[in-house]
Design an enzyme around this catalytic site. Structure first.
Site, short mmCIF file in Angstrom:
data_model
loop_
_atom_site.label_atom_id
_atom_site.label_comp_id
_atom_site.label_asym_id
_atom_site.label_seq_id
_atom_site.Cartn_x
_atom_site.Cartn_y
_atom_site.Cartn_z
N ASP A 77 -27.77 20.91 13.77
CA ASP A 77 -26.80 19.90 13.34
C ASP A 77 -26.06 19.30 14.53
OD1 ASP A 77 -27.55 20.89 10.91
OD2 ASP A 77 -25.67 21.94 10.52
N HIS A 134 -17.94 16.28 13.47
CA HIS A 134 -17.05 16.60 14.58
C HIS A 134 -17.74 16.33 15.92
CE1 HIS A 134 -14.71 18.58 11.47
NE2 HIS A 134 -13.73 18.81 12.34
N HIS A 152 -21.54 25.09 11.75
CA HIS A 152 -22.73 24.24 11.72
C HIS A 152 -23.88 24.98 12.35
CE1 HIS A 152 -21.67 20.20 10.19
NE2 HIS A 152 -20.47 20.42 10.70
#
Length: 407
Positions: free
Chosen positions: A330, A283, A326
């Site tokens: 990350d 994302h 996350h």
């Protein structure tokens, strides 16, 4: 943005009238036949010196400010005009030295061969659409997304047991409580950025080059993401995630699940829920690339759009972390890799010296770049056009409407 370089003398006269200088319409357009390209190349010295010789200092300053505004809005065509002028000076210098029988033409770097002289005359950048390369880049990113979906199924089966491997310590996640709706907000932000980018692509004159670059960069980053996900399996970042391994043991079951992830674009809004694909955040990659492409391929003076794009990018990242989907590392790595790869790619693409200095090394380290950018010379100008044919019923009023909109 108005295409001043296409203006005829009559359009220049209308611009002068609209800008408040009707007294100069006759000398500009009738006596000296100044069209759009000539208008862009004017300097304050041209206004003061013969043959124009404007006498009113205030008019000179105000007219020059208006011309500079047009020059800022048409930087690409202004630069092209300057290249043409520089090339003409080079030829005149060479002809003068040859006419005098001087050997200085050789020692000064000017060669007498026809091939090199044609290179020294004028460099005009070309921007071929090369639709077939755009199709190949789309196939590339399409296959990468399929591979990514299948790898996400594999890493889901390898996700560590939460009871044996609890969530890792994380500075942000340990300090900020989870917001359940934050991840959906992240995806909504991404959809807004995607819609803006689609509008830019639709109206940009060099849309096929932009699409090719988008597909190539996105595919490359997600291919790297596949490798990092396979190499190391991290424990889930939060207790709210219900993940258990060994759900898709059969190959065909895995393939079916991969198709579900691919068709749902890996988004929670489409009902896709995955585990184990933590290193690094997909994302964040999408948000960051969309932001960089929007700010790169829209006019520099669209400050509101650029600031809004960056705000949505950063808020989207915050929503990912606030949802505890996350780890912080990350998201940081995803942002760094996406932004650096975008900047490295465009630095090479915009700098002919770097790109052509060592072609063998460029082909070895950046094979996709060498293939997709082989026919693109220089910085892609931000020029826009309506992509669809205008119905004949509107053709009669097209010139009049464009004049009103450009002024």
């Amino acid at each position: 943005m108005c295409d001043v370089h296409t203006w005829k003398c009559q359009r220049v006269g209308k611009w002068l009238k609209r800008a408040g200088f009707p007294q100069y319409i006759q000398p500009f357009t009738q006596e000296h036949r100044i069209d759009g390209m000539a208008l862009l190349s004017l300097t304050e010295m041209d206004l003061r010196s013969p043959p124009l010789e404007l006498k009113v200092l205030g008019d000179i300053k105000r007219l020059m400010l208006a011309i500079r505004k047009l020059q800022r809005e048409n930087q690409y065509h202004l630069a092209l005009t300057q290249r043409l002028e520089n090339g003409t000076r080079t030829l005149r210098h060479r002809e003068f030295m040859q006419g005098n029988g001087s050997d200085f033409a050789e020692s000064d770097g000017f060669t007498h061969s026809d091939d090199s002289s044609s290179e020294n005359r004028v460099y005009v950048p070309t921007f071929k659409p090369e639709i077939w390369k755009t199709v190949i880049s789309f196939i590339y990113v399409f296959l990468v997304f399929l591979v990514t979906a299948f790898v996400m199924v594999i890493v889901h089966d390898r996700v560590p047991d939460r009871e044996k491997y609890p969530p890792l310590p994380d500075l942000f996640l340990d300090s900020v409580p989870r917001i359940p709706w934050a991840f959906v907000m992240c995806e909504i932000t991404g959809l807004v950025l995607c819609a803006i980018w689609c509008i830019v692509l639709l109206l940009h004159k060099h849309r096929f080059i932009l699409m090719r670059r988008m597909f190539a960069l996105t595919g490359t980053v997600f291919m790297l993401r596949c490798l990092t996900m396979l190499m190391t399996s991290l424990s889930v970042p939060g207790d709210h995630l219900e993940c258990s391994g060994k759900l898709y043991g059969d190959f065909w079951t895995r393939l079916h699940r991969a198709f579900e992830i691919w068709s749902g674009l890996g988004m929670t809004m489409t009902g896709v829920h995955t585990c184990g694909d933590y290193m690094f955040s997909g994302h964040t990659v999408v948000l960051t690339l969309l932001n960089h492409f929007i700010t790169e391929y829209t006019p520099r003076n669209m400050y509101t759009l650029h600031i809004s794009s960056w705000v949505m990018n950063l808020f989207g990242i915050f929503f990912i972390l606030a949802a505890h989907e996350h780890y912080s590392i990350d998201v940081f790595i995803a942002f760094y890799i996406s932004s650096r790869l975008f900047l490295y790619y465009h630095t090479l693409a915009n700098n002919r010296v770097l790109r052509h200095g060592d072609k063998d090394r460029t082909r070895a380290w950046f094979p996709l770049f060498s293939f997709f950018e082989s026919e693109v010379d220089g910085i892609v100008p931000n020029e826009y056009e309506w992509p669809f044919p205008i119905p004949s019923i509107f053709m009669e009023n097209e010139e009049h409407d464009s004049e009103e909109n450009d002024m």
